[in-house]
Scaffold this active site. Structure first.
Site, mmCIF file in Angstrom:
data_model
loop_
_atom_site.group_PDB
_atom_site.id
_atom_site.type_symbol
_atom_site.label_atom_id
_atom_site.label_comp_id
_atom_site.label_asym_id
_atom_site.label_seq_id
_atom_site.Cartn_x
_atom_site.Cartn_y
_atom_site.Cartn_z
ATOM 1 N NE ARG A 198 -2.016 1.829 3.212
ATOM 2 C CZ ARG A 198 -1.895 1.348 4.629
ATOM 3 N NH1 ARG A 198 -2.382 0.472 5.045
ATOM 4 N NH2 ARG A 198 -1.190 2.224 5.513
ATOM 5 C CD GLU A 214 4.028 4.785 5.926
ATOM 6 O OE1 GLU A 214 5.185 4.917 6.892
ATOM 7 O OE2 GLU A 214 3.014 4.723 6.688
ATOM 8 C CG ASN A 216 2.385 1.436 4.464
ATOM 9 O OD1 ASN A 216 2.961 1.720 5.608
ATOM 10 N ND2 ASN A 216 1.803 2.342 3.685
ATOM 11 C CB SER A 221 -4.194 -2.949 8.197
ATOM 12 O OG SER A 221 -3.995 -1.586 8.281
ATOM 13 C CE LYS A 379 8.046 5.652 7.932
ATOM 14 N NZ LYS A 379 7.570 4.417 8.563
ATOM 15 C CE LYS A 433 7.302 10.374 7.843
ATOM 16 N NZ LYS A 433 6.399 9.661 6.699
ATOM 17 C CD GLU A 437 6.427 0.864 8.409
ATOM 18 O OE1 GLU A 437 5.455 1.581 8.137
ATOM 19 O OE2 GLU A 437 7.570 1.172 7.956
ATOM 20 N N GLY A 438 3.273 1.572 12.198
ATOM 21 C CA GLY A 438 2.170 1.343 12.988
ATOM 22 C C GLY A 438 1.536 2.689 13.460
ATOM 23 N NE ARG A 520 -3.769 5.477 7.243
ATOM 24 C CZ ARG A 520 -2.504 5.288 7.158
ATOM 25 N NH1 ARG A 520 -2.231 4.465 8.447
ATOM 26 N NH2 ARG A 520 -1.816 5.395 6.169
#
Length: 544
Positions: A198, A214, A216, A221, A379, A433, A437-438, A520
């Site tokens: 993603r 970014e 992923n 998810s 990253k 950064k 992740e998360g 999001r």
């Protein structure tokens, strides 16, 4: 204004209205509508004589009159409150009937036992706008980023060298690199490579540029519940669209869950062992299990493929590699290891989990992702690829290089003293950064300045654990956010994620597609915004 972050921060419920007084109208008709997904989504068919159809929006114009002729996505706060309450009720019913659900963290066992302590996933009542040209740009980039991840993953020296300083400063990255090094030492070849990715973007308001936040490459998810969210908005607009001046067809169709399942099924076929199963690596407690079960359900119902769910610790206890290289877990041959955990240090509380990760990599099972794909999503690699001339190492086509580079935001290493100086002087223009992740990990504002000054004073290798990124300032829009049955009006920004699927067997590319999306949304004054931690909400998109 806000941000350049990969995930979305908790909004305060300040002026909330609890929606609990409306009784369910006896004239509301339920009908099962056929969709392109595996499941039949239950839609709400609203009779024409319902009272909310006669309600007006209080949209003020220059002459003080109301107008329904123009889209109101920039003015959602001015929708008549009675209409809002009707939409809220219908949306909550749709969310419940169609599985837009997570486990309620306040309920014991909600993250372990399906059906326990269910609550709707936080969501935006109506979709935010995005120009169709930028949407097409993001979709068109997906196959290029897929190919980029694959090509970078094959360059072991590039990965090791690019992350060498990070390895000294970040223990988690160091452990991943150790596994990668072991695979290089034994010349482990991943002939069948599967990626469910993603790529996340924001639209910078000043430059009108779509910039990547970014890429992923592990445990991407919301492919499942993202499709439900899309159908929720399409359903709401099919019934309230004329009233709101919105067209449900401008919310693009989303089939991310079925496309993810199809890619997994094709990879399973390539593995060529009809008795083998797909193992989904999960966290010990997983409130977002329903998003994962959507894909498993399609695999079972449409493709007749069995999935099992195990933690890394369970794989360590029950797993072994057979003489022919097959990964066996509790006596079952594993065709694919699909990681929905393993992307954060929290997922490795002991050596047991690290043993399991190494065991998986050493086996002949298809890994989604393999250790190289995982590292490409860090990253630091994102920052390295943004350096002048680096993309040319992996692509020859100048047009493809230009398309990729156009989407890159400013990315810098902390060993760039000029950029660090600028960030200390104007921290509001940067995001710091770590290799995590998360969500909830990025550093902004005064905290960013203080961290940079501290790292300079220490003068160690610790700065290699971070990168600096240009802060993106997208336009904010009025939104109505739903959490735990409460509505909250706020001004928000949105981050648009494009799913993609990639499957290759040796030299043959079997799948390389854009594969749906998720959005999001978070309050514009927030810095971070993970949905599950309670910061942002899930959304879709309205193309303008």
């Amino acid at each position: 204004m806000v941000v350049g972050s990969g995930c979305l921060l908790q909004f305060g419920i300040t002026a909330t209205t609890q929606f609990c007084t409306k009784t369910f109208p006896s004239s509301l008709i339920f009908s099962t509508s056929s969709t392109s997904s595996h499941r039949s989504l239950v839609s709400l068919s609203v009779p024409k004589n319902m009272s909310h159809q006669s309600q007006l929006l209080s949209l003020s114009s220059t002459n003080g009159s109301s107008s329904l002729a123009v889209p109101i996505f920039h003015n959602y706060h001015q929708i008549d409150e009675k209409v809002v309450q009707d939409i809220v009720y219908d949306a909550l019913v749709f969310a419940t009937l169609n599985g837009l659900l997570v486990g309620d963290k306040s309920v014991e066992r909600s993250g372990r036992v399906p059906g326990i302590g269910l609550v709707h996933l936080p969501f935006s009542l109506l979709p935010p706008p995005l120009p169709q040209t930028h949407w097409k740009q993001a979709c068109d980039l997906a196959p290029l980023f897929n190919e980029l991840v694959d090509r970078v993953s094959l360059d072991g020296n590039f990965l090791q060298q690019s992350l060498s300083r990070t390895k000294k400063a970040d223990e988690f990255t160091s452990r991943l690199l150790d596994i990668h090094s072991k695979m290089l030492e034994i010349n482990k070849k991943e002939e069948i490579r599967l990626g469910l990715f993603r790529s996340d973007y924001m639209l910078d308001e000043k430059t009108k540029s779509l910039l990547q936040i970014e890429m992923n490459t592990i445990s991407t998810s919301f492919s499942g519940v993202g499709c439900v969210m899309t159908e929720l908005h399409r359903n709401i607009l099919s019934h309230y669209g004329k009233l709101l001046g919105l067209d449900s067809k401008r919310v693009p169709v989303n089939t991310a869950d079925s496309q993810y399942a199809e890619a997994l099924a094709k990879a399973w076929s390539e593995y060529n062992n009809p008795r083998a199963v797909i193992i989904v690596v999960v966290q010990d407690e997983e409130r977002n299990m329903y998003d994962q079960h959507f894909v498993s359900a399609i695999l079972r119902e449409r493709h007749h493929i069995t999935t099992i769910r195990k933690t890394l610790a369970e794989i360590d206890q029950e797993g072994e590699i057979l003489p022919d290289g097959t990964l066996s877990v509790n006596g079952q041959a594993i065709a694919i290891v699909y990681f929905r955990a393993g992307y954060t240090p929290v997922d490795y509380p002991s050596e047991s989990e690290w043993r399991a990760r190494l065991l998986i990599e050493q086996s002949s099972a298809i890994k989604c992702p393999n250790i190289s794909y995982h590292l490409v999503g860090t990253k630091k690699i994102q920052q390295e690829l943004a350096k002048p001339g680096v993309l040319e190492r992996f692509f020859e086509n100048k047009e493809d290089i230009a398309k990729l580079r156009k989407s890159f935001a400013g990315l810098w290493s902390l060993d760039d003293s000029d950029i660090v100086k600028q960030a200390i002087e104007k921290p509001e223009l940067f995001v710091m950064k770590p290799q995590r992740e998360g969500g909830g990990n990025n550093i902004y504002g005064d905290d960013l300045r203080e961290n940079l000054l501290k790292l300079q004073k220490v003068g160690s290798q610790e700065d290699a654990a971070y990168i600096l990124m240009q802060r993106i300032f997208p336009a904010n829009t009025a939104a109505i956010l739903m959490r735990n049955g409460f509505l909250h009006k706020d001004h928000v920004i949105s981050e648009f994620g494009i799913f993609s699927t990639y499957l290759r067997n040796k030299d043959k590319v079997i799948v390389n597609n854009e594969s749906g999306y998720m959005v999001r949304t978070k309050p514009s004054l927030s810095d971070e915004g993970g949905v599950l931690p309670g910061y942002g909400v899930i959304d879709s998109v309205y193309l303008t």
